[in-house]
Design an enzyme around this catalytic site. Sequence first.
Site, PDB file in Angstrom:
ATOM      1  N   HIS A  33       9.175   3.607 -10.221  1.00  0.00           N
ATOM      2  CA  HIS A  33       8.153   3.502  -9.187  1.00  0.00           C
ATOM      3  C   HIS A  33       6.827   4.179  -9.558  1.00  0.00           C
ATOM      4  O   HIS A  33       5.758   3.592  -9.406  1.00  0.00           O
ATOM      5  CB  HIS A  33       8.699   4.102  -7.905  1.00  0.00           C
ATOM      6  CG  HIS A  33       7.871   3.805  -6.714  1.00  0.00           C
ATOM      7  ND1 HIS A  33       7.560   2.528  -6.337  1.00  0.00           N
ATOM      8  CD2 HIS A  33       7.262   4.613  -5.821  1.00  0.00           C
ATOM      9  CE1 HIS A  33       6.814   2.563  -5.255  1.00  0.00           C
ATOM     10  NE2 HIS A  33       6.616   3.812  -4.922  1.00  0.00           N
TER      11      HIS A  33
ATOM     12  N   SER B  37       2.339   1.792  -4.127  1.00  0.00           N
ATOM     13  CA  SER B  37       3.349   2.273  -3.181  1.00  0.00           C
ATOM     14  C   SER B  37       2.881   2.115  -1.742  1.00  0.00           C
ATOM     15  O   SER B  37       2.519   1.016  -1.322  1.00  0.00           O
ATOM     16  CB  SER B  37       3.668   3.732  -3.524  1.00  0.00           C
ATOM     17  OG  SER B  37       4.684   4.226  -2.714  1.00  0.00           O
TER      18      SER B  37
ATOM     19  N   ASP C 206      12.756  -0.786  -8.414  1.00  0.00           N
ATOM     20  CA  ASP C 206      12.046   0.140  -9.296  1.00  0.00           C
ATOM     21  C   ASP C 206      12.413   1.586  -8.978  1.00  0.00           C
ATOM     22  O   ASP C 206      11.632   2.482  -9.181  1.00  0.00           O
ATOM     23  CB  ASP C 206      10.540  -0.074  -9.226  1.00  0.00           C
ATOM     24  CG  ASP C 206       9.964   0.342  -7.886  1.00  0.00           C
ATOM     25  OD1 ASP C 206      10.741   0.705  -6.996  1.00  0.00           O
ATOM     26  OD2 ASP C 206       8.743   0.300  -7.735  1.00  0.00           O
TER      27      ASP C 206
END
Lengths: 686, 667
Positions: A641, A259, A588
């Site tokens: 995610h 991320s 995602d």
Amino acid sequence: MLRFRKLCFLEPVKCIELSEKKTQIKLDDEKKSFDIPKIEKKDKGSPEENKRKRRPNKEWRCIDSCCWAIGYICTIWWLLLFLYNCLPVNLPGLKVPEPPGTRLKREGLTALHPIVMVPGIVTGGLELWEGRPCSEGLFRRRLWGGSFTEIFRRPMCWLEHISLDNETGLDPPGIRVRAVPGLVAADYFAPGYFVWAILIENLARIGYEGKNMYMAAYDWRLSFQNTEVRDQNLSRLKSKIELMYVTNGNKKVVVVPHSMGVIYFLHFLKWVEAPPPMGGGGGPGWCAKHIKSIMNIGPAFLGVPKAVGNILSAETQDVAFIRALAPGLLDSKILGLRTLQHVMSVSRTWDSVISLIPKGGETIWGNLEWSPEEHHVCDSAKKNYQQNFDINGNSSDSGRLFQVQQKPTKYGRIISFGKIVSDLPSSQLQTLDSKKQELMCNNSSSNSDSSCRGVWTEYDEMSQENIQRLAKNKAYTMKTLLDLLRVIAPKMMKRAESHFSHGIAENLDNPKYNHYKYWSNPLETKLPDAPDMEIYCSYGVGIPTERSYVYKQSPSGRCNSIPFQIDSSADGSNNGCLKGGTYFVDGDESVPVLSAGFMCAKGWRGKTLFNPSGISTYIREYKHKAPANLLEGRGSESGAHVDIMGNVALIEDVLRVAAGASGTELGRDRIYSDIMKMSKKINIRL
Amino acid sequence: MSLVRRRKVPENERTQVPDPNPDGNEKDKKIIDNKNEIQKSQKQQSKWNCVDSCCWFIGCTCVVWWVLLFLYNMMPSSFPQYMTEVITGPMPDPPGVKLQKEGLKAKHPVVFVPGIVTAGLELWEGHHCADGLFRKRLWGGTFGEVYKRPLCWVEHMSLDNETGLDPPGIRVRPVTGLVAADYFAPGYFVWAVLIANLARIGYEEKTMHMASYDWRLSFQNTEVRDKSLSRIKSNIELMVATNGGNKAVIIPHSMGVLYFLHFMKWVEAPAPMGGGGGPDWCAKHIRTVVNIGGPFLGVPKAVSGLFSAEARDIAVARAIAPGVLDTDLFHIQTLQHIMKMTRTWDSTMSMIPKGGDAIWGGLDWSPEEGYVPSKRRQRNNVTNEDEKIESKVKRVNYGRIISFGKDVAEAHSSEIERIDFRDAVKGSNVANHTCRDVWTEYHDMGFGGIKAIAEYKTYTAGDILDLLQFVAPKMMERGSAHFSYGIADNLEDPKYQHYKYWSNPLETMLPNAPDMEIFSMYGVGIPTERAYVYRLTPAAECYIPFQIDTSADDEGRCLKDGVFTIDGDETVPVLSAGFMNAKGWRGKTRFNPSGIPTYIREYDHAPPSSLLEGRGTQSGAHVDIMGNFALIEDIMRIAAGAKGEELGGDLVYSDIFKWSEKIKLPL
């Protein structure tokens, strides 16, 4: 809890004795109560009196049966708990899939390259080192991550401590909140909600342990350069990598950022080779010497549209954030606190949020008319049809034909006020630029109202007319959006723009690009000179992901200091991409495919402007498959995610690379989405 | 059914035989009815009651418990403190608050080196029985697994008996970070108080480092397996670099003291065996070494621990309730298991008394002789002289670390007939399959060997090594490759470049760093084990053949339960903790060629005045001293930049200087 259980396991013996005594007494009472009516009847006692005498008895029974019920429930609970604990780990009926680590160990994989993990935003824990009196007893306890109990016990205190200083973006005076170090920092976000834990466990199976695994925990609220200024995090990361490189027989490091950690590590790559006052002074060969490959997971290279919604109206936060604080809590005015405003005033002090604003402007994210994803189809039925089309061997032309019939969605308008605006042709739109000057001038009059409690958001300083003017019939693309943000949150943007930049570089040799504010933007930096390095973009696909928003003005303007709101009534467009005021694309759940994949698909493919040494890039996509049943938890094939960190295929890839495999051995690209097609549409000088 | 029938009978009677006296009949009937009803309800009640009331009771306790829990949580956090203050009077400010007011600021980065047993260990790879324990603490924390799966736990905590490293298929690793040793068990602090106080003057994660290592391994093996020494080096370098070049203050505790001594030699030694930091690494990076409760010259406890597994470090005994150790719980021979396990830990051998008879005393001589426990001494000074003289006459032979029988411990050396055990035939192997699979090396020894040991009667520090060699040859073979216990005659001898000498202060030179300072801080005023009276265990077959003779008691000679005690901090005798700083390193000596200044800071033990105080703020006990306010204040001043002189130099309560004088050691 344990003590509790013990208490109650020990109790029965005593309990039986006691309860027997008690029932004896009870019986005696009842006998008496039965004796009394007998006597009364003899004296011609009325039935009413009789009833009155019985009433206390009944009341007693009410409490009694209440206690009984609780006791009953508890006993059953313990019994079940006991049985559950007695259960053998592997039930014969329930086949637990073999973890990838075990399988690969049998294949003969062993730990080779040391691993560095870089957690993303919100998933890392934060703990208190110094606080105001209201936080007494919380020294070295987690304020962020863990069970979040303090939010409920002392919400205002918690908010105060988790905020940063609004001017400097560093600690407020008298408060020191620091990142939790070590693997525990981000293995579990909350109890039972894994982030890195599964990956760590599988790595351990092939022989990894403390000496060749490092979690580069940092305070994710700070801007990247400030983590070095305040906590020396970048220096620490450099020293750790050097140490692991040396102590593991000069084996290069595999870095696994997730991320926001992806752009944090991008910043690190530039920082470490830059000369000392601003950088780490590692010299130009540092990355080539120490890093084998970077496996970016769910990379937010070009930012996420979610961040815009967050800044504008605090309405879309990262997945984990919403899950941690129950969504109901955010929207309702619980305890008379204006939760959303608080969240906004807190998250606006976090510089790191700015790093996630979409980068590259209209070139990447599209303008009023055009966007790279414009032909995306969201409706699952149509999509299936289309897929079948492709699979059945019909030429892709027919598929394209089918697509062209669709009216393209104008994703480029990241914020539109009103559903109609989001679909209008651009000629009918007013643009902000014409009135920008005017807006800036009018800003002096403020409508902040002391009666509205002490929650400060920068909206208080804007007049109602200005807000009207900003909203009326406008659509904002990535370029104008930055102007909008500058108008509505001038202080935040001023702080942030000295740390981050969101443009595209024309000439990378310009000396201004030596400044650290460009280092985390892949479109304004060059990759290090390390031709042997490999860069992977691993991300999930197949989940609708927020891409642009339909906004409206909030109804009541007075104390509700957030004037804008996502128009959740805007629903349904011709291809089903609009839902609840949000246009979706493939991704995602947090990061759209475009942001995650573009750099690996085009920006850095081959020898380009941004990748002068030709570092090889690979795209690894993981198709989302929702868990089949509840027992699977968050699923082993998820593409979401955060949940992707438990994806078996991804874990296998990471393990293989850690054990020495190269991108070609993994099978190069693995693509399910249209990323290549989309990237081709983007006109960028390489 | 019987109920129904009974009910019906009177009805029939009534209908059949109309009574002339209806009132009386009615009364009768009512009585009967009532009785029936009562009976009925009783029956119903009793049917319900057993389960019902049980549930009811549980429900009640639960509710009360929740209410109490709720109240407890609602209670302001300052309430307990308030209560204590009401009862015991105002508490002194914690040193952190006090010094913060004085204006002290964090200056030098601080490195903590934890000691033996106080740091946590966690599982990284295990056998099947340890499923689900991945990255859970096996050592430290709640010790829940000891009770749940004791044999599995022992298996995983043991090391390989040949190599002293991991057994195949098992990887147990130290916990990293400050959490490794802040609390040993929930509520039992080790470093936590010090950390909290340092945080008050501005310390945080980036300026504090916990150098956790696997304390079961020999010191050099922590580097071989985990790179722990390299890690410490890199961390110190990083912290010095990122804190504006301020050198580090090192705070080792207990065995950590020896570990850091090892580190200082390692880091300057050339690369294959050492860390390759060059000859001035310590001078460049270390400002002060603040040793807390350092067993520089070893602890006699280690001997009895290795010999019969009986005296272990405090923390172990406290964590695992002592009752469990001694009883045959679950038919498991607990003590043997413990012995087997601890004998695989090389680190325990680093604590065997060093320096032999020259330091610890011979058969008839010891540096501490004439020691009188402080309580008695004070009384004597005031009241009667006779007792003082008497107690002086009753000399204790502390030099005899192990004696078989109380009379042997007291007799003059000429009266003891010793038969040398070293050449004794060990006799036939008594290992017996009835003894389960607990293997201790005693099984290999046979009765002959055991008898021979007892025949030698008494052992001094020098003999102890031979004794252990005889009793546990495999362990000592492993151990002697990593540790040495002698005194160097000539430190220039190239053999002293081997790592096995690095943790023995009597066989190494301190680094060349004249600006460095070395403190030795330890508690005094607690009786500490110094020598033991042993006896043979009656039933030798399945048990450890030797046992401390707990019946041996003598008030006047500090003999209690078979243990001769001396001044110290409950674990480390004053001599071991203080000698190096009092004499061995004082000024320019051959052990301290650059003349690093040394200071002794003693803390007189004062037990907590009430239960509410917990473990006390003036304790001098080996681990509890970490919560001693005076010690914390000293450390904080040092960390904030104070020199030894500014602290007031030496602070001595015991006779350490007198005793050190008596030790004849060429310097």
